[in-house]
Motif scaffolding. Structure first.
Motif: not given
Length: 690
Positions: A618-627
């Motif tokens: 998301x744009x807010x950088x609040x939820x990430x995707x794992x490597x």
């Protein structure tokens, strides 16, 4: 430009990995460079044909002062060739993320990062004929990856010749011609999750006439629930050489595909139960079903010192698409194009002028219904006719100030109009129209260090007009979207020394009004906005090496191929998101393979797909995707004779990972925006050529 220093920082590991790197080397079966000495080449060297060979296409494309590539069929024929990823997976700068069936999200230099469906920001052509709808969207269900002789990739504004008006550039799929085709070429592929594909082609010549035809049929149960599909595709290519200087060619392409859609799910579901589908998508039986036919003619002629190419085309597509609503629409696109290359000496100086124009108009006639349980059409909810008009004209001149040094200048003009007529007035008249006029200049330099090595650089602008799902005219905001504009700076080098080649590009794009398609709910179309200022910058590096292993046995070799992409994309002092990272794709992405080849025709070796580090959803950088890291293995037999076979294992460790993200402005742990990647799979294929 708070993070421009990251570009230089990323270059170091990239160059250590892949400074001897060139995907262009893969465009020759012989492994020898196809680059002509610019001092000795003139217009008479250009073959007058509407469909160049791999070697001719490579020689022509390498006159581009920027990142381009030709991928021959030898790079992807001995694979399952289910999606376009099987073709483009070793092209640096190209990120292909599978969704379901044949559908993928494809991004070049961050184009269409936010799209959860369709692809935007790239011009897709087949034999130089547009496959995008006239408003710009791409449907990969119509692509048959096993049907092509080679594929050309033009990144960014390097796609000037196709009138590309977008950040990503252009991809041109080229079908075989009868002059080079086998009388019979048949293959059968089978694999995990019910995958079965059969294909057969034929081609030949009779005097000045040549022909090529191919058909394929495919069926798959799918890795996830509710992701089964079937496809039937056919291509016909007829050419006639009117004289040594004139050739005309006719094309027919047909597709009938049916595909169920499992839908995006939460991150926990995607990683914990990756084979499950979204229950609401199953209840509505969401699908994408496409029938299409495309017909075209292209004629190429030598007129004095110039080579002129002209063509016309018509595309018809009927799409039955029950999703959050039941979409039933027909696309009718038509157009024409002309391109001329004038290569001559002006006194003691060589000059190469390219100019042309592209016209693509079309109508999308849409009815939209309530989607009841089980993909049953309910009441009419919307009805509209969308008309698109697109005219682009371009010119590019290469002045050779020295036999091996060209200064290049170019300019493109784009006029686009979008006009919607609303026929469903009970909720108000949502008709509207908007026109766009954009000029995109370009300047570059191309320096042939040797006959096998080049250095290039360019500065260019590009523009991208909103598609109809963005320009809906339903609200004032959706009817006033601005065209996305970018200024890109690029330097790079490509070439070959011995058995090792390289292809390295560094680019920096400053973007205004970037088009973002933000997911706002699980069961509705995304909401498209303009983002004020963003930056896309990165490094693209490719490696292709054929290393003899004569110490082991005479004729043994090790073929090493790698593609590394560094993507540093971020907001530039945005009022809401500051300098946050743009979501959607990994910052670092590596695809690499090592194949041992024996003179008997047997080959074997591992491959890896690696996305180290987290990236955001998301744009807010609040939820990430794992490597993630995926391990594969190939084993096959191919001596270039009548029979060949392969076995390939993918994701052999059965890693659970996220393949694509439908990005949001602000996401939470429960946001249903993730598509899980495919688990452990094994494929095998057998091919016969006569």
């Amino acid at each position: 430009m708070s993070r421009i220093h990251l570009l230089a920082g990323a270059a170091a590991p990239c160059l250590l990995l892949a400074i001897p790197a060139a995907a262009q080397v893969r465009s020759s079966d012989s492994g020898q460079s196809q680059r002509a000495d610019t001092a000795d080449r003139d217009a008479t060297d250009i073959v007058v044909t509407a469909s160049p060979t791999v070697a001719e296409a490579t020689r022509q494309i390498e006159r581009t002062p920027g990142a381009v590539e030709v991928v021959p069929d030898t790079a992807f024929k001995n694979t399952p060739v289910q999606t376009i990823k099987d073709i483009l997976q070793y092209v640096p700068g190209v990120i292909v993320q599978p969704r379901m069936g044949d559908d993928v999200r494809l991004s070049i230099r961050g184009s269409g990062l936010s799209r959860a469906y369709g692809v935007r920001g790239i011009t897709l052509t087949i034999d130089g004929i547009p496959m995008n709808t006239s408003d710009g969207l791409i449907d990969f269900f119509e692509v048959d990856p096993s049907a092509y002789a080679y594929v050309e990739v033009f990144k960014g504004a390097n796609a000037l010749r196709y009138g590309s008006n977008a950040l990503g550039g252009a991809i041109n799929l080229v079908t075989p011609v009868g002059r080079d085709a086998s009388p019979l070429d048949a293959r059968l592929d089978v694999g995990s999750f019910g995958y079965v594909k059969g294909q057969a082609s034929t081609g030949g010549m009779s005097g000045d006439l040549d022909y090529f035809a191919t058909v394929s049929a495919q069926s798959i149960d799918g890795y996830r629930d509710h992701s089964n599909g079937r496809q039937f595709r056919g291509n016909l290519n007829l050419g006639y050489r009117i004289s040594p200087d004139v050739e005309t060619r006719f094309y027919v392409y047909a597709t009938d595909t049916k595909q169920r859609i499992p839908g995006e799910v939460s991150k926990d579901q995607a990683l914990g139960d990756p084979r499950s589908a979204n229950p609401e998508w199953v209840r509505q039986d969401q699908q994408r079903n496409v029938r299409s036919i495309r017909v075209a003619n292209k004629t190429t002629a030598r007129l004095g010192d110039a080579i002129v190419e002209a063509g016309i085309f018509y595309n018809n597509r009927h799409v039955r698409h029950p999703i959050y609503q039941w979409l039933d629409f027909t696309v009718d696109d038509y157009g024409a194009f002309v391109r001329a290359v004038d290569d001559r000496s002006l006194g003691s100086v060589r000059n190469r002028l390219i100019f042309g124009a592209n016209l693509q108009n079309g109508t999308i006639d849409t009815e939209q219904f309530v989607n009841l349980t089980g993909a049953v059409k309910g009441a009419l909810a919307a009805s509209m006719v969308d008309k698109s008009r697109n005219l682009s004209a371009y010119a590019e001149d290469s002045l050779f100030v020295a036999p091996n040094l060209a200064l290049i200048g170019g300019l493109q003009y784009l006029h686009a109009r979008r006009d919607r007529r609303d026929r469903f007035l009970s909720d108000g008249d949502q008709s509207g129209a908007k026109s766009y006029d954009r000029w995109s200049p370009r300047a570059g330099i191309l320096w042939d260090l040797t006959t096998d090595a080049q250095v290039f650089g360019n500065m260019s602008r590009s523009a991208e007009v909103p598609t109809y799902d963005a320009n809906s005219f339903a609200t004032p905001a959706s009817g006033n979207l601005r065209a996305q504009r970018a200024t890109t700076y690029e330097i790079g080098t490509r070439g070959k020394r011995g058995g090792v080649g390289w292809d390295v590009s560094l680019y920096h794009s400053e973007i205004r009004d970037e088009l973002q398609c933000l997911t706002t709910g699980s069961f509705s179309a995304c909401s498209v906005i303009n983002v004020d200022r963003t930056v896309h910058q990165g490094v693209e590096a490719g490696l292709n090496a054929d290393l003899p292993l004569s110490a082991l046995a005479n004729g043994d070799s090790l073929a090493v191929t790698a593609a590394y992409t560094y993507s540093d994309f971020f907001f530039d002092d945005d009022r809401r998101y500051g300098d946050n990272e743009l979501p959607g794709i990994p910052k670092h992405y590596l695809r690499a393979e090592a194949l041992y080849r024996h003179p008997s025709g047997i080959y074997a070796g591992p491959n890896v797909e690696w996305a180290p580090g987290h990236y955001f959803a998301d744009n807010a950088n609040s939820l990430s995707v794992d490597p993630y890291a995926l391990l594969g293995l190939k084993l096959g037999y191919d001596r270039g004779g009548r029979w060949s076979a392969y076995v390939e294992g993918r994701n052999l460790t059965d890693k659970h990972y996220i393949s694509t993200v439908a990005i949001a402005g602000v996401a939470s742990a429960t946001s249903e925006i993730f598509n899980p990647g495919i688990g452990r799979a094994v494929f095998g294929g057998l091919r016969y050529r006569w």
